[in-house]
Design a protein around this motif. Structure first.
Motif, PDB file in Angstrom:
ATOM      1  N   TRP A 247       0.854  -1.189   0.000  1.00 11.52           N
ATOM      2  CA  TRP A 247       0.000   0.000   0.000  1.00 11.52           C
ATOM      3  C   TRP A 247       0.882   1.228   0.000  1.00 11.52           C
ATOM      4  N   ARG A 248       0.438   2.231  -0.695  1.00 11.27           N
ATOM      5  CA  ARG A 248       1.150   3.496  -0.733  1.00 11.27           C
ATOM      6  C   ARG A 248       0.249   4.612  -0.229  1.00 11.27           C
ATOM      7  N   GLY A 249      -0.912   4.243   0.287  1.00  9.27           N
ATOM      8  CA  GLY A 249      -1.847   5.247   0.768  1.00  9.27           C
ATOM      9  C   GLY A 249      -2.557   4.750   1.996  1.00  9.27           C
ATOM     10  N   LEU A 250      -3.862   4.750   1.971  1.00  9.33           N
ATOM     11  CA  LEU A 250      -4.659   4.418   3.134  1.00  9.33           C
ATOM     12  C   LEU A 250      -4.597   2.929   3.433  1.00  9.33           C
ATOM     13  N   ASP A 262      -5.640   4.692  11.888  1.00 10.01           N
ATOM     14  CA  ASP A 262      -5.766   5.039  10.478  1.00 10.01           C
ATOM     15  C   ASP A 262      -4.345   5.282   9.973  1.00 10.01           C
ATOM     16  N   ALA A 264      -1.322   5.645   6.841  1.00  8.49           N
ATOM     17  CA  ALA A 264      -0.967   6.003   5.468  1.00  8.49           C
ATOM     18  C   ALA A 264       0.541   6.217   5.409  1.00  8.49           C
ATOM     19  N   HIS A 266       4.141   7.013   2.509  1.00  6.60           N
ATOM     20  CA  HIS A 266       4.597   7.390   1.170  1.00  6.60           C
ATOM     21  C   HIS A 266       6.126   7.350   1.145  1.00  6.60           C
ATOM     22  N   THR A 442      -8.071  12.366   8.031  1.00  2.16           N
ATOM     23  CA  THR A 442      -7.470  11.058   7.772  1.00  2.16           C
ATOM     24  C   THR A 442      -5.950  11.160   7.699  1.00  2.16           C
ATOM     25  N   GLN A 444      -4.249   9.787   5.382  1.00  2.00           N
ATOM     26  CA  GLN A 444      -3.880  10.004   3.986  1.00  2.00           C
ATOM     27  C   GLN A 444      -3.808  11.487   3.653  1.00  2.00           C
ATOM     28  N   GLU A 445      -4.714  12.288   4.211  1.00  2.73           N
ATOM     29  CA  GLU A 445      -4.651  13.729   3.988  1.00  2.73           C
ATOM     30  C   GLU A 445      -3.367  14.311   4.576  1.00  2.73           C
ATOM     31  N   VAL A 447      -0.501  12.726   4.839  1.00  2.00           N
ATOM     32  CA  VAL A 447       0.585  12.338   3.940  1.00  2.00           C
ATOM     33  C   VAL A 447       0.613  13.244   2.719  1.00  2.00           C
ATOM     34  N   ARG A 448      -0.550  13.593   2.206  1.00  2.31           N
ATOM     35  CA  ARG A 448      -0.590  14.488   1.044  1.00  2.31           C
ATOM     36  C   ARG A 448       0.029  15.844   1.384  1.00  2.31           C
TER      37      ARG A 448
END
Length: 471
Positions: A247-250, A262, A264, A266, A442, A444-445, A447-448
């Protein structure tokens, strides 16, 4: 010691593309001018001086053609590496006019059986000018065995079929030195159309051939090196993708009671190197319901480092599944790295999260501490003692504990996010993102946001970031 003439001058810089284009244009104009003069000077070829001049014009045209080709290579840069199935390079065919060297002339009169050599030809063949020149029948005696048949065929075609001679052979000088000689010649016809004599221009091209061989071998070596680097990069990438989590995200782990994580992550590649480093991140649900979080970095690049990273990550997972606490786990990892045949250094952070008590137990080996974000602010967790993996035998590693709260965000990272592995700068920039992290829902947000902050940075190495949000 450098020359005094260059003491106050900077080193010459390679010409730019525009300069090379200008040189190419000049070379082509000069080639056209030489060709025009050559055509104007062409007569019936009966005068030996005229034949000598025409031969020199031909040699000059060959040389300018080579110069044009070499400048074109300089302008276009190295040729791209062919596909793997075609990496074996074909030998470069020598061009018969490259780089004017020592040039001599000869004429053999078939009617009188006399021969006339210039002084330069005596020097090329290493013969005493006081000795008579070799006849056409004697000439093969100074040629290496493998090239005699070729020379004989060229001479025969010239005398019988009136063909021009343009070829190359090797001669052995009286001192035993082997030299490469290029010959250009043609028959001189009598009034009845029969061949009365043969003239030739002979040029020593030994240094040119040695230079061409060196260039060819260097080019082949560079292509082999590039092909090997591409292969190693592909293998390292495949190995990295095989061992890192798929996995590279969630990633949501199975629910563990009222609390869960939760997750995430990268991996940001290096912007200055195509080589794969030894960075990793990992999250693993353990049999007792706890969660393992880890990031690390093995020094170096390439297949060997990626393989070492896979070994360390496998050891981390195996020991964590067996219930080993982070401090002890780091000690055993250090012993593993210390016992490897090829010395290496590594850094790592290993955490166990207890969902029932929301307790984080962690240890580190020469690695940046996790960052904890809560309520729009962030801080660096107090760092327990621990040296780099592989730095010293028998090292012990301390553990630390931190109680987390719902909504907390834990960020683990390797030290390559900014140039020169500046940990302090990396930590400060990450902590400055706390207000942004406080507004996201989240991992993932988060990480972004990190990727947006560091994605355009000129990194010298790969970097990994792993975010765990307590929900």
């Amino acid at each position: 010691m450098p020359s005094h003439l260059s003491a106050d001058r900077s080193a010459a810089q390679p010409p730019g593309r525009g300069s090379v284009e200008a040189l190419i244009s000049q070379a082509r104009r000069l080639k056209g001018d030489v060709d025009a003069v050559r055509r104007d000077a062409h007569r019936d070829g009966s005068d030996p001086q005229e034949r000598w001049q025409r031969a020199l014009y031909d040699l000059a045209l060959h040389q300018l053609a080579d110069l044009d080709a070499h400048l074109g290579q300089l302008r276009d840069g190295p040729a791209p590496l062919p596909p793997a199935a075609e990496t074996k390079s074909a030998p470069v065919a020598p061009r018969p006019g490259s780089l004017l060297s020592r040039v001599g002339s000869a004429e053999w009169n078939l009617l009188t059986d006399e021969a006339s050599w210039s002084g330069e030809l005596y020097q090329i063949l290493g013969r005493d000018p006081a000795t008579p020149p070799l006849s056409l029948d004697e000439l093969p005696s100074v040629v290496v065995d493998e090239d005699r048949a070729m020379l004989t065929a060229m001479v025969t075609d010239c005398l019988i079929d009136a063909r021009h001679i343009d070829g190359e052979f090797r001669i052995v000088r009286p001192d035993g030195e082997v030299r490469a000689v290029h010959i250009m010649g043609e028959p001189v016809l009598d009034t009845d159309g029969s061949t009365s004599s043969m003239w030739a221009v002979l040029r020593d091209v030994s240094e040119l051939r040695r230079s061409q061989k060196a260039v060819s071998e260097t080019r082949d070596s560079l292509q082999r090196h590039e092909h090997r680097a591409q292969t190693e990069h592909r293998l390292a990438t495949e190995l990295q993708e095989a061992v890192l989590p798929p996995w590279r995200g969630l990633l949501r782990l199975p629910h563990q009671g009222p609390e869960t994580l939760d997750l995430a992550a990268h991996c940001l590649p290096s912007s200055t190197s195509a080589l794969i480093g030894g960075d990793w991140y990992d999250a693993l649900e353990l049999p007792d319901g706890q969660t393992l979080l880890s990031v690390g970095d093995l020094t170096g690049h390439g297949v060997a480092v990626a393989s070492g990273m896979a070994t360390l990550l496998g050891a981390v997972r195996g020991m964590a599944m067996a219930g080993t606490e982070p401090g002890q786990l780091m000690s055993w990892l250090n012993q593993l790295l210390d016992a490897t045949v090829q010395p290496a250094l590594g850094s790592a952070v290993c955490c166990r999260y207890h969902p029932g008590t929301r307790t984080l137990t962690w240890a580190q080996a020469g690695h940046p501490a996790p960052l904890l974000f809560r309520g729009g602010t962030g801080r660096r967790l107090p760092t327990p003692g621990g040296v780099l993996l592989g730095a010293t035998s028998g090292a012990s590693y301390e553990q630390a504990e931190e109680t987390l709260e719902p909504g907390d965000l834990l960020l683990l990272h390797t030290d390559g996010l900014v140039p020169a592995h500046n940990v302090a700068q990396t930590v400060n920039r990450l902590l400055d993102l706390a207000p942004h992290f406080g507004r996201v829902r989240t991992a993932q947000e988060c990480v972004r946001i990190v990727v947006k902050e560091f994605g355009e940075t000129e990194r010298e190495d790969d970097a990994c970031v792993l975010v765990a949000k307590v929900v």
